[in-house]
Scaffold this motif. Structure first.
Motif, short mmCIF file in Angstrom:
data_model
loop_
_atom_site.label_atom_id
_atom_site.label_comp_id
_atom_site.label_asym_id
_atom_site.label_seq_id
_atom_site.Cartn_x
_atom_site.Cartn_y
_atom_site.Cartn_z
N LEU A 161 -3.70 8.80 41.10
CA LEU A 161 -2.44 8.96 40.45
C LEU A 161 -1.35 10.03 40.86
O LEU A 161 -0.13 9.72 40.82
N LYS A 162 -1.71 11.00 41.52
CA LYS A 162 -1.21 11.98 42.23
C LYS A 162 -0.40 11.32 43.39
O LYS A 162 0.95 11.51 43.47
N ALA A 163 -1.22 10.60 44.15
CA ALA A 163 -0.53 9.80 45.24
C ALA A 163 0.61 8.73 44.89
O ALA A 163 1.70 8.78 45.39
N LYS A 164 0.43 8.13 43.69
CA LYS A 164 1.28 7.34 43.06
C LYS A 164 2.50 7.99 42.53
O LYS A 164 3.64 7.60 42.79
N ALA A 165 2.24 9.07 42.02
CA ALA A 165 3.50 9.79 41.52
C ALA A 165 4.39 10.34 42.56
O ALA A 165 5.71 10.48 42.44
N VAL A 166 3.90 10.93 43.76
CA VAL A 166 4.53 11.29 45.03
C VAL A 166 5.26 10.05 45.54
O VAL A 166 6.34 10.38 45.82
N LYS A 167 4.64 8.90 45.66
CA LYS A 167 5.38 7.77 46.20
C LYS A 167 6.52 7.44 45.37
O LYS A 167 7.71 6.93 45.79
N LEU A 168 6.37 7.42 43.84
CA LEU A 168 7.56 7.21 43.05
C LEU A 168 8.62 8.24 43.08
O LEU A 168 9.69 7.84 43.02
N GLN A 169 8.25 9.32 43.25
CA GLN A 169 9.11 10.50 43.43
C GLN A 169 10.01 10.40 44.72
O GLN A 169 11.18 10.72 44.73
N GLU A 170 9.19 9.90 45.93
CA GLU A 170 9.97 9.87 47.16
C GLU A 170 11.04 8.54 46.91
O GLU A 170 12.17 8.92 47.41
N GLU A 171 10.60 7.57 46.19
CA GLU A 171 11.40 6.52 45.90
C GLU A 171 12.76 6.84 45.22
O GLU A 171 13.54 6.45 45.55
N ASP A 224 1.45 12.53 32.95
CA ASP A 224 0.91 12.48 31.48
C ASP A 224 -0.59 12.00 31.64
O ASP A 224 -1.40 12.64 31.06
N GLU A 225 -0.49 10.94 32.20
CA GLU A 225 -2.09 10.44 32.69
C GLU A 225 -2.83 11.18 33.29
O GLU A 225 -4.10 11.55 33.14
N ILE A 226 -2.24 11.80 34.47
CA ILE A 226 -3.09 13.03 35.23
C ILE A 226 -3.28 14.20 34.49
O ILE A 226 -4.39 14.54 34.33
N ASP A 227 -2.46 14.45 33.51
CA ASP A 227 -2.71 15.82 32.64
C ASP A 227 -3.93 15.29 31.71
O ASP A 227 -4.80 16.19 31.47
N GLU A 228 -3.90 14.08 31.19
CA GLU A 228 -5.28 13.71 30.46
C GLU A 228 -6.45 13.66 31.07
O GLU A 228 -7.47 14.27 30.49
N GLU A 260 -7.15 15.53 33.81
CA GLU A 260 -7.33 16.76 34.33
C GLU A 260 -8.06 17.70 33.03
O GLU A 260 -9.08 18.36 33.17
N MET A 261 -7.39 17.41 31.84
CA MET A 261 -8.06 17.85 30.49
C MET A 261 -9.43 17.54 30.31
O MET A 261 -10.12 18.11 29.96
N ARG A 262 -9.71 16.22 30.40
CA ARG A 262 -10.94 15.59 30.06
C ARG A 262 -11.94 16.19 31.08
O ARG A 262 -13.25 16.32 30.77
N TRP A 263 -11.57 16.50 32.57
CA TRP A 263 -12.34 16.87 33.46
C TRP A 263 -12.79 18.38 33.11
O TRP A 263 -13.95 18.68 33.21
N LEU A 264 -11.73 19.12 32.53
CA LEU A 264 -12.10 20.39 32.31
C LEU A 264 -12.95 20.58 31.16
O LEU A 264 -13.96 21.62 31.07
N GLU A 265 -12.87 19.73 30.26
CA GLU A 265 -13.67 19.70 28.94
C GLU A 265 -15.30 19.33 29.10
O GLU A 265 -16.11 19.69 28.77
N LEU A 266 -15.34 18.52 30.34
CA LEU A 266 -16.62 18.00 30.83
C LEU A 266 -17.29 19.23 31.51
O LEU A 266 -18.53 19.26 31.66
N ALA A 267 -16.63 19.84 32.31
CA ALA A 267 -16.92 20.97 33.07
C ALA A 267 -17.48 22.19 31.94
O ALA A 267 -18.82 22.63 32.44
N GLU A 268 -16.80 22.25 31.05
CA GLU A 268 -17.06 23.46 30.10
C GLU A 268 -18.46 22.78 29.73
O GLU A 268 -19.52 23.50 29.40
N GLU A 269 -18.60 21.64 29.07
CA GLU A 269 -19.80 21.29 28.54
C GLU A 269 -20.89 21.07 29.28
O GLU A 269 -21.87 21.54 29.12
#
Length: 85
Positions: free
Chosen positions: A28-38, A62-66, A68-77
């Motif tokens: 997703l980050k790579a896709k965002a960078v590509k769109l930003q370059e475009e 927004d999807e990246i944030d979601e 990443e938030m899920r990843w952090l929740e899992l890390a805490e659990e």
């Protein structure tokens, strides 16, 4: 003993989900960078095209944030579960 097996399975499931989230976030980050370059390379485009690209980028961010938030929740659990073992 059954509870211990259940906890281990939960830990495995969390680790698996975390390992699936990581490459998804990177894509997703790579896709965002590509769109930003475009977006940066299309100043002559009409404002509707620019608005569309901006909207796509925001959606991806927004999807990246979601994820990443899920990843952090899992890390805490996971930390909690492993500490209890």
């Amino acid at each position: 003993k059954e509870k211990r097996v259940e906890r281990r399975n939960a830990i495995k499931k969390m680790k698996r989900e975390m390992s699936n989230l990581e490459p998804a976030i990177e894509k997703l980050k790579a896709k965002a960078v590509k769109l930003q370059e475009e977006l940066d390379n299309s100043p002559a485009e009409g404002w509707t095209v620019l608005a569309e690209l901006t909207e796509k980028i925001q959606g991806i961010n927004d999807e990246i944030d979601e994820k990443e938030m899920r990843w952090l929740e899992l890390a805490e659990e996971l930390e909690t579960e492993e500490a209890e073992e």
